[in-house]
Design a protein around this motif. Structure first.
Motif, mmCIF file in Angstrom:
data_model
loop_
_atom_site.group_PDB
_atom_site.id
_atom_site.type_symbol
_atom_site.label_atom_id
_atom_site.label_comp_id
_atom_site.label_asym_id
_atom_site.label_seq_id
_atom_site.Cartn_x
_atom_site.Cartn_y
_atom_site.Cartn_z
ATOM 1 N N MET A 127 74.755 36.775 -21.311
ATOM 2 C CA MET A 127 73.628 35.914 -21.061
ATOM 3 C C MET A 127 72.156 36.528 -20.278
ATOM 4 S SD MET A 127 74.496 32.968 -22.461
ATOM 5 C CE MET A 127 73.420 31.952 -21.540
ATOM 6 N N THR A 128 71.074 36.370 -20.624
ATOM 7 C CA THR A 128 70.103 36.889 -20.035
ATOM 8 C C THR A 128 69.763 36.588 -18.393
ATOM 9 O OG1 THR A 128 68.858 37.100 -22.267
ATOM 10 C CG2 THR A 128 67.501 37.226 -19.981
ATOM 11 N N LYS A 129 69.684 37.383 -17.712
ATOM 12 C CA LYS A 129 69.320 37.045 -16.107
ATOM 13 C C LYS A 129 67.758 36.597 -16.381
ATOM 14 C CE LYS A 129 72.711 40.548 -14.481
ATOM 15 N NZ LYS A 129 72.698 41.612 -13.518
ATOM 16 N N LEU A 130 67.773 35.353 -15.526
ATOM 17 C CA LEU A 130 66.331 35.013 -15.361
ATOM 18 C C LEU A 130 65.679 35.338 -14.261
ATOM 19 C CD1 LEU A 130 67.009 31.475 -17.060
ATOM 20 C CD2 LEU A 130 66.145 33.514 -17.960
ATOM 21 N N THR A 131 64.635 35.534 -13.894
ATOM 22 C CA THR A 131 63.743 35.889 -12.695
ATOM 23 C C THR A 131 63.376 34.722 -11.953
ATOM 24 O OG1 THR A 131 61.665 35.583 -13.556
ATOM 25 C CG2 THR A 131 62.691 37.648 -13.917
ATOM 26 N N GLY A 132 63.488 34.629 -10.801
ATOM 27 C CA GLY A 132 62.949 33.623 -9.711
ATOM 28 C C GLY A 132 61.855 32.756 -10.486
ATOM 29 N N GLN A 133 60.664 33.094 -10.993
ATOM 30 C CA GLN A 133 59.744 32.708 -11.440
ATOM 31 C C GLN A 133 59.981 31.790 -12.652
ATOM 32 O OE1 GLN A 133 56.417 35.221 -12.089
ATOM 33 N NE2 GLN A 133 54.810 33.726 -12.676
ATOM 34 N N GLU A 134 60.581 32.662 -13.696
ATOM 35 C CA GLU A 134 61.272 31.807 -14.613
ATOM 36 C C GLU A 134 62.121 30.831 -14.596
ATOM 37 O OE1 GLU A 134 61.469 35.755 -17.908
ATOM 38 O OE2 GLU A 134 63.075 35.373 -16.531
ATOM 39 N N ILE A 135 62.910 30.862 -13.643
ATOM 40 C CA ILE A 135 63.804 29.560 -13.146
ATOM 41 C C ILE A 135 62.992 28.661 -12.706
ATOM 42 C CG2 ILE A 135 65.705 28.909 -11.710
ATOM 43 C CD1 ILE A 135 66.649 32.268 -11.555
ATOM 44 N N THR A 136 62.163 28.851 -11.868
ATOM 45 C CA THR A 136 61.418 27.793 -11.111
ATOM 46 C C THR A 136 60.535 27.130 -12.206
ATOM 47 O OG1 THR A 136 61.406 28.970 -9.002
ATOM 48 C CG2 THR A 136 59.682 27.240 -9.509
ATOM 49 N N ALA A 137 59.974 27.652 -13.203
ATOM 50 C CA ALA A 137 59.072 27.057 -14.301
ATOM 51 C C ALA A 137 59.829 26.388 -15.170
ATOM 52 C CB ALA A 137 58.481 28.325 -14.951
ATOM 53 N N ARG A 138 61.142 26.670 -15.433
ATOM 54 C CA ARG A 138 61.906 25.929 -16.438
ATOM 55 C C ARG A 138 62.855 24.963 -15.864
ATOM 56 N NH1 ARG A 138 64.580 30.746 -19.910
ATOM 57 N NH2 ARG A 138 65.690 29.065 -20.436
ATOM 58 N N ALA A 139 63.083 25.082 -14.403
ATOM 59 C CA ALA A 139 64.002 24.231 -13.787
ATOM 60 C C ALA A 139 63.720 22.667 -13.882
ATOM 61 C CB ALA A 139 64.118 24.449 -12.315
ATOM 62 N N PRO A 140 64.625 21.614 -14.228
ATOM 63 C CA PRO A 140 64.213 20.415 -14.441
ATOM 64 C C PRO A 140 63.651 19.580 -13.050
ATOM 65 C CG PRO A 140 66.589 20.564 -15.298
ATOM 66 C CD PRO A 140 65.992 21.883 -14.414
ATOM 67 N N GLY A 141 62.890 18.686 -13.127
ATOM 68 C CA GLY A 141 62.597 18.275 -11.768
ATOM 69 C C GLY A 141 63.405 17.887 -10.978
ATOM 70 N N GLY A 142 63.413 18.155 -9.616
ATOM 71 C CA GLY A 142 64.458 17.740 -8.561
ATOM 72 C C GLY A 142 65.325 18.946 -8.279
ATOM 73 N N TRP A 143 65.349 19.947 -9.030
ATOM 74 C CA TRP A 143 66.019 21.249 -8.648
ATOM 75 C C TRP A 143 65.090 22.278 -8.088
ATOM 76 C CZ3 TRP A 143 71.380 21.663 -10.407
ATOM 77 C CH2 TRP A 143 71.684 20.718 -11.167
ATOM 78 N N VAL A 144 66.029 23.268 -7.304
ATOM 79 C CA VAL A 144 65.183 24.195 -6.677
ATOM 80 C C VAL A 144 66.075 25.314 -6.912
ATOM 81 C CG1 VAL A 144 66.283 23.457 -4.382
ATOM 82 C CG2 VAL A 144 64.077 25.038 -4.304
ATOM 83 N N TYR A 145 65.451 26.557 -6.800
ATOM 84 C CA TYR A 145 66.079 27.964 -6.789
ATOM 85 C C TYR A 145 66.220 28.421 -5.539
ATOM 86 C CZ TYR A 145 67.045 33.084 -7.963
ATOM 87 O OH TYR A 145 67.700 34.155 -8.279
ATOM 88 N N LEU A 146 67.633 28.667 -4.773
ATOM 89 C CA LEU A 146 67.702 29.036 -3.334
ATOM 90 C C LEU A 146 68.868 29.968 -3.374
ATOM 91 C CD1 LEU A 146 67.604 25.675 -1.298
ATOM 92 C CD2 LEU A 146 65.973 27.489 -1.426
ATOM 93 N N ARG A 147 68.683 31.090 -3.012
ATOM 94 C CA ARG A 147 69.721 32.316 -2.724
ATOM 95 C C ARG A 147 70.526 32.448 -3.836
ATOM 96 N NH1 ARG A 147 72.665 35.859 -2.254
ATOM 97 N NH2 ARG A 147 73.360 36.743 -0.379
ATOM 98 N N ASN A 148 69.801 32.612 -4.951
ATOM 99 C CA ASN A 148 70.468 33.175 -6.251
ATOM 100 C C ASN A 148 71.120 32.126 -7.074
ATOM 101 O OD1 ASN A 148 69.633 35.641 -5.851
ATOM 102 N ND2 ASN A 148 71.521 36.329 -4.699
ATOM 103 N N ALA A 149 70.964 30.900 -6.653
ATOM 104 C CA ALA A 149 71.617 29.648 -7.484
ATOM 105 C C ALA A 149 70.381 28.503 -7.680
ATOM 106 C CB ALA A 149 72.588 29.160 -6.790
ATOM 107 N N LEU A 150 70.720 27.755 -8.699
ATOM 108 C CA LEU A 150 69.832 26.520 -8.824
ATOM 109 C C LEU A 150 70.720 25.324 -8.228
ATOM 110 C CD1 LEU A 150 67.497 25.529 -10.414
ATOM 111 C CD2 LEU A 150 68.875 25.455 -12.482
ATOM 112 N N ARG A 151 70.005 24.585 -7.383
ATOM 113 C CA ARG A 151 70.421 23.612 -6.760
ATOM 114 C C ARG A 151 69.884 22.093 -6.696
ATOM 115 N NH1 ARG A 151 73.629 26.418 -2.677
ATOM 116 N NH2 ARG A 151 73.126 28.656 -2.967
#
Length: 213
Positions: free
Chosen positions: A1-25
């Protein structure tokens, strides 16, 4: 699986989710225990169906969810897809998902004797070392402890907390800290972290994912 950057994760995360300390929460605000338990069961069934499992923390009025691909050590597309599924399950149950106030706390030991100190803390805490040499509670109930070589000038602070927050929360938290009598010691490493001090000079680092990749 491709590792995503913080910017990619934040751009693609559903509403109400946040990227904190290497995890989506996210925090699912269920309002009562029975609703939370039913939602946990629904999430568990969905996770089993795709063979990808979140960390769930069921409390009386909310459920905290953490998504992380352990096999690659980062957030991947699997986590984003499961986050979307969890959001749909929450919406169907009439439960809102929100990241406001979510934080991750770590403790850092500043020591001129590092790494000689590491063995003692590993022994007394009984935690295994992770891939980066930090001490990590395998059950996730106690903050991660990491070690940093420092100078030996006195007086000095032995321990300092690292508090991970969403980037959008940095400015209001700094403003509140200053209003409460604190000082901004340094923003030289922003947006990775800001160093704050309380009125007696005890320091804390306010950390985000930005600027780390």
């Amino acid at each position: 699986m491709t590792k995503l950057t913080g910017q990619e994760i934040t751009a693609r995360a559903p509403g109400g989710w946040v990227y904190l300390r290497n995890a989506l929460r996210t925090r699912l605000r269920t309002g009562d225990f029975a609703t939370g338990l039913a939602l946990v069961n629904a999430i568990g069934a969905a996770a089993e169906a795709v063979d990808h499992h979140p960390d769930l923390d069921l409390r009386y009025t909310h459920v905290d969810v953490r998504l992380y691909s352990h096999d690659v050590g980062r957030v991947t597309g699997r986590d984003l897809r499961l986050a979307a599924t969890i959001g749909e399950l929450a919406a169907a149950a009439g439960v809102g998902a929100g990241a406001d106030g979510l934080t991750v706390l770590e403790l850092a030991l500043d020591s001129p004797g590092f790494p000689e100190q590491l063995g003692f803390w590993e022994a007394v805490l009984g935690y295994p070392r992770d891939a980066e040499g930090d001490l990590l509670d395998p059950y996730g109930k106690v903050p991660l402890i990491w070690f940093q070589r420092s100078g030996d000038e006195e007086p000095r602070q032995r321990w300092h907390p690292d508090l991970w927050v969403a980037p959008a929360e940095v400015a209001p938290r700094i403003a509140a800290a200053l209003e409460a009598g604190g000082t901004l010691v340094s923003d030289a490493d922003a947006p990775r972290f800001w160093v704050l001090a309380d009125p007696e000079g005890n320091r804390l680092c306010l950390c985000t994912w930005e600027g780390r990749e």
